[in-house]
Motif scaffolding. Sequence first.
Motif, PDB file in Angstrom:
ATOM      1  N   ASN A   1       0.815  -1.209   0.000  1.00 59.74           N
ATOM      2  CA  ASN A   1       0.000   0.000   0.000  1.00 59.74           C
ATOM      3  C   ASN A   1       0.850   1.262   0.000  1.00 59.74           C
TER       4      ASN A   1
ATOM      5  N   LYS B   1      -1.892   0.426  -9.750  1.00 67.70           N
ATOM      6  CA  LYS B   1      -1.881   0.672  -8.308  1.00 67.70           C
ATOM      7  C   LYS B   1      -3.113   0.122  -7.592  1.00 67.70           C
TER       8      LYS B   1
ATOM      9  N   VAL C   1       2.440  -2.722  -9.352  1.00 66.68           N
ATOM     10  CA  VAL C   1       1.987  -1.464  -9.955  1.00 66.68           C
ATOM     11  C   VAL C   1       2.380  -1.416 -11.425  1.00 66.68           C
TER      12      VAL C   1
ATOM     13  N   GLY D   1       5.483  -4.446  -4.513  1.00 61.42           N
ATOM     14  CA  GLY D   1       4.558  -3.359  -4.824  1.00 61.42           C
ATOM     15  C   GLY D   1       4.912  -2.668  -6.121  1.00 61.42           C
TER      16      GLY D   1
ATOM     17  N   ALA E   1       1.858   1.871  -3.576  1.00 57.54           N
ATOM     18  CA  ALA E   1       0.694   2.294  -4.355  1.00 57.54           C
ATOM     19  C   ALA E   1       0.259   3.710  -3.967  1.00 57.54           C
TER      20      ALA E   1
ATOM     21  N   ASN F   1      -2.596  -3.295  -6.374  1.00 55.35           N
ATOM     22  CA  ASN F   1      -1.747  -3.239  -5.175  1.00 55.35           C
ATOM     23  C   ASN F   1      -2.588  -2.978  -3.929  1.00 55.35           C
TER      24      ASN F   1
END
Length: 191
Positions: A32, A172, A167, A163, A35, A175
């Motif tokens: 996160n 994103k 992405v 990540g 993202a 993600n």
Amino acid sequence: ILCKKMQILLGNRQFFLVFSSYIITSFGDWLNYVAAIILLQDISSASAQASMTSLFMIIRLLPPLLLAPFVGAISDTYDRRNVMAICSSCSALVVCGFIYLKSNQLWIFFILVFVQQLLFAQYDPARRALVTEVVSPGDELKSATTLDAFAWSLTMALGAASGGVIVAKFGKNINFIVGKTMFLSLDMILF
């Protein structure tokens, strides 16, 4: 000798469950994080990206600083597993908000970041206190602390790298969805 101590520690079912839940949620948090940085770049103007990234970092660090005097009391008053599960489930809901943000909603982005970090500021002390309940004091606790530090470094490296790959390949929002799923899996592991 250290590996033997780690094997014994991971053989402790309660510790293994708490540790596994930490690995999963920490990995999801780093997904996160990546993202969110990409989202921030998408919804802020090119001229403001550097200052918005700085503000993002400040907002991420504020909640643990502000809540430090209070989080221990909450973790000591309520069942720590419940505190962790509630924080993790609420974090999953917050992550849903990131998926629907538009370019004119930068202020909502920062509110979501702040709330997510408020939840983490409560989750982490509850988790750390729970570890002290499920391992013996002394060498086992020292090994648990060492393993915890290693896990943080490992999930940061692997979560951030994963990540970036997610992405790049899928966007994103995937993600965020994977991260959200990892937060929700905590409830299944702890109970």
